[in-house]
Write an enzyme that holds these catalytic residues in place. Structure first.
Site, PDB file in Angstrom:
ATOM      1  CE1 TYR A 266       6.515  -0.613   1.351  1.00 20.25           C
ATOM      2  CE2 TYR A 266       5.803   1.263   0.530  1.00 20.25           C
ATOM      3  CZ  TYR A 266       5.611   0.186   1.119  1.00 20.25           C
ATOM      4  OH  TYR A 266       4.523  -0.526   1.419  1.00 20.25           O
TER       5      TYR A 266
ATOM      6  CB  SER B 120       2.910   0.612  -1.863  1.00 20.29           C
ATOM      7  OG  SER B 120       2.800   2.055  -1.329  1.00 20.29           O
TER       8      SER B 120
HETATM    9  N1  LIG Z   1       0.344  -0.327   5.634  1.00 21.04           N
HETATM   10  C1  LIG Z   1       0.357   0.530   4.853  1.00 21.04           C
HETATM   11  O1  LIG Z   1      -0.060   1.748   4.854  1.00 21.04           O
HETATM   12  C2  LIG Z   1       0.756   0.057   3.556  1.00 21.04           C
HETATM   13  C3  LIG Z   1       0.272   0.953   2.262  1.00 21.04           C
HETATM   14  C4  LIG Z   1       0.867   0.381   0.981  1.00 21.04           C
HETATM   15  C5  LIG Z   1       0.999  -0.908   0.961  1.00 21.04           C
HETATM   16  N2  LIG Z   1       1.308  -1.738   2.230  1.00 21.04           N
HETATM   17  C6  LIG Z   1       1.778  -3.203   1.888  1.00 21.04           C
HETATM   18  O2  LIG Z   1       1.082  -4.101   2.522  1.00 21.04           O
HETATM   19  C7  LIG Z   1       1.874  -5.146   2.846  1.00 21.04           C
HETATM   20  C8  LIG Z   1       1.793  -5.383   4.441  1.00 21.04           C
HETATM   21  O3  LIG Z   1       2.225  -4.291   5.107  1.00 21.04           O
HETATM   22  P1  LIG Z   1       1.685  -3.954   6.465  1.00 21.04           P
HETATM   23  O4  LIG Z   1       1.677  -2.280   6.701  1.00 21.04           O
HETATM   24  O5  LIG Z   1       0.751  -4.791   7.082  1.00 21.04           O
HETATM   25  O6  LIG Z   1       3.354  -3.808   7.176  1.00 21.04           O
HETATM   26  P2  LIG Z   1       3.829  -5.239   8.158  1.00 21.04           P
HETATM   27  O7  LIG Z   1       5.206  -4.739   8.361  1.00 21.04           O
HETATM   28  O8  LIG Z   1       2.878  -5.364   9.446  1.00 21.04           O
HETATM   29  O9  LIG Z   1       3.471  -6.536   7.483  1.00 21.04           O
HETATM   30  C9  LIG Z   1       4.450  -7.160   6.681  1.00 21.04           C
HETATM   31  C10 LIG Z   1       4.545  -8.552   7.009  1.00 21.04           C
HETATM   32  O10 LIG Z   1       5.971  -9.115   6.328  1.00 21.04           O
HETATM   33  C11 LIG Z   1       6.533  -9.565   7.415  1.00 21.04           C
HETATM   34  N3  LIG Z   1       8.096  -9.902   6.801  1.00 21.04           N
HETATM   35  C12 LIG Z   1       8.833  -8.753   6.940  1.00 21.04           C
HETATM   36  N4  LIG Z   1      10.155  -9.316   6.442  1.00 21.04           N
HETATM   37  C13 LIG Z   1       9.850 -10.446   6.192  1.00 21.04           C
HETATM   38  C14 LIG Z   1      10.720 -11.466   5.604  1.00 21.04           C
HETATM   39  N5  LIG Z   1      12.127 -11.371   5.557  1.00 21.04           N
HETATM   40  N6  LIG Z   1      10.275 -12.745   5.557  1.00 21.04           N
HETATM   41  C15 LIG Z   1       8.833 -13.073   5.772  1.00 21.04           C
HETATM   42  N7  LIG Z   1       7.858 -12.190   6.274  1.00 21.04           N
HETATM   43  C16 LIG Z   1       8.731 -10.942   6.469  1.00 21.04           C
HETATM   44  C17 LIG Z   1       6.574  -8.811   8.727  1.00 21.04           C
HETATM   45  O11 LIG Z   1       6.875  -9.471   9.520  1.00 21.04           O
HETATM   46  C18 LIG Z   1       5.092  -8.434   8.573  1.00 21.04           C
HETATM   47  O12 LIG Z   1       4.279  -9.377   9.478  1.00 21.04           O
HETATM   48  C19 LIG Z   1       3.326  -4.829   2.501  1.00 21.04           C
HETATM   49  O13 LIG Z   1       3.561  -5.132   1.305  1.00 21.04           O
HETATM   50  C20 LIG Z   1       3.240  -3.395   2.403  1.00 21.04           C
HETATM   51  O14 LIG Z   1       4.238  -2.703   1.498  1.00 21.04           O
HETATM   52  C21 LIG Z   1       1.045  -1.320   3.136  1.00 21.04           C
END
Ligand SMILES: NC(=O)c1ccc[n+]([C@@H]2O[C@H](COP(=O)([O-])OP(=O)(O)OC[C@H]3O[C@@H](n4cnc5c(N)ncnc54)[C@H](O)[C@@H]3O)[C@@H](O)[C@H]2O)c1
Length: 251
Positions: free
Chosen positions: A158, A145
Site C-alpha cells: 500500500y 496517502s
Molecule cells: N481511509 C483512510 O484512512 C485513508 C487514508 C489515506 C488515503 N486513503 C485513500 O483514500 C481512498 C479511499 O479510501 P477509503 O478509505 O474510502 O477506502 P475504501 O476501501 O472504502 O474505498 C476505496 C473504494 O475503491 C473501490 N475499489 C477497490 N478495488 C477496486 C477496483 N479494482 N476497481 C474499482 N474500484 C475498486 C472499493 O470498492 C471502495 O469503494 C483510497 O485511495 C485510499 O488509499 C484512505
C-alpha cells in the site's frame, strides 16, 4: 458563495463508500454533475440513489480498475455522455494496516495492490484524457496517502503504491500540462470509514497524538481540498501533493 463546481462533469472512482462517497456528495452539493464508479455494485447503486434524492445528476458505472478491458468499456460509456471536467482517482485497495512486515509480505497481494492502485490510476487517467481535452483541459486529483510520506510499517504494498501515485502525479502533471490538464494529489491521514473499521484504536490514538490538530480524521475533512483542486480556484496549481492529516506529517 456561488457553487464551486457548477455544471462541471466529474468522475469519482471508488465512490460506493468511504472517502469517495464523501467527496461525491460534497461535489454534488457544489453543483457538479457526477459520474461515479466502483466494483461494489450494490453500494454504488445505493450511493447513486442517495445522491439523486438530494437532487444531484449522477450516472453510476461498475468499473474494475484491475481490468484494462473494464476501464476501456466503462470510459466508452462515459464518453457517450460527453466530455469531463474532472477526474478523482480515489479507488484503491486500502487494506493492510498491522499486516505482515516486508519479510513475510504476500506476493499475490503485492501484485493486486499495484494493479489497482498504480496501474489502475494510470489507465483511468489515460482513458479520461481525451474527455478532459474535449472540454479544453481539466483537473485530475489522485488519492495518495500520508503513509507514503512517513513510511508506515507493515503496509508495504500500500505504501509503495501510494508513493508511486505521488511520483505519477508529478510526471502526469508535466506530460499533461500542454493539454491544459492539471494533476495534483492529496495525501490523507488515517481516516475513520468502512475500510478502516478494523484498525485498532491504538493506531488512531498514535495518529491523534502526533497531529498538530489533535483529533481523529473524518471523511469530510478531505473533501474541501479535493473540491478546491477540481475547481477554477486552483487552475495554476499542478504537480502538487497536499497532505490532509491535521499536521501529522508535513510535506
Ligand atoms: N481511509 C483512510 O484512512 C485513508 C487514508 C489515506 C488515503 N486513503 C485513500 O483514500 C481512498 C479511499 O479510501 P477509503 O478509505 O474510502 O477506502 P475504501 O476501501 O472504502 O474505498 C476505496 C473504494 O475503491 C473501490 N475499489 C477497490 N478495488 C477496486 C477496483 N479494482 N476497481 C474499482 N474500484 C475498486 C472499493 O470498492 C471502495 O469503494 C483510497 O485511495 C485510499 O488509499 C484512505
Amino acid at each position: 458563495m456561488a457553487e464551486m463546481l457548477k455544471g462541471k462533469r466529474i468522475l469519482v472512482t471508488g465512490a460506493a463508500r468511504g472517502l469517495g462517497r464523501s467527496v461525491a456528495e460534497a461535489a454534488a452539493a457544489e453543483g457538479a454533475r457526477l459520474v461515479i464508479s466502483d466494483i461494489l455494485e450494490t453500494e454504488l447503486a445505493q450511493t447513486a440513489e442517495a445522491l439523486r434524492e438530494r437532487g444531484a445528476e449522477v450516472e453510476a458505472l461498475v468499473i474494475d480498475q484491475a481490468d484494462p478491458a473494464s476501464i476501456e468499456a466503462g470510459m466508452a460509456r462515459i464518453a457517450e455522455g460527453g466530455a469531463l471536467d474532472g477526474l478523482v482517482n480515489n479507488a484503491a485497495i486500502a487494506t493492510g494496516v498491522g499486516g505482515e512486515t516486508m519479510m513475510d509480505y504476500d506476493m499475490a497481494l503485492w501484485d493486486r495492490v499495484m494493479a489497482v492502485n498504480v496501474r489502475g490510476t494510470w489507465l483511468m487517467t489515460r482513458a479520461a484524457v481525451p474527455l478532459l481535452e474535449a472540454n479544453g483541459g481539466g483537473r485530475v486529483v489522485n488519492l495518495a496517502s500520508d503513509t507514503a510520506l512517513w513510511g508506515a510499517p507493515r503496509l508495504m504494498a500500500y505504501v509503495a503504491s501510494k508513493g508511486a501515485v505521488i511520483s505519477m502525479t508529478r510526471s502526469m502533471a508535466r506530460e499533461l500540462g500542454e493539454r491544459r490538464i492539471g494533476v495534483n494529489a492529496v495525501a490523507p491521514g488515517l481516516t475513520h470509514c468502512e475500510a478502516t473499521e478494523y484498525v485498532p484504536q491504538e493506531r488512531y490514538d498514535y495518529y491523534t497524538q502526533g497531529r498538530a490538530l489533535k483529533r481523529e480524521q473524518q471523511p469530510d475533512d478531505v473533501d474541501g481540498t479535493i473540491l478546491y483542486l477540481l475547481s477554477d480556484w486552483s487552475t495554476f496549481v499542478t504537480g502538487q501533493v497536499i497532505p490532509i492529516n491535521g499536521g501529522f506529517v508535513f510535506n
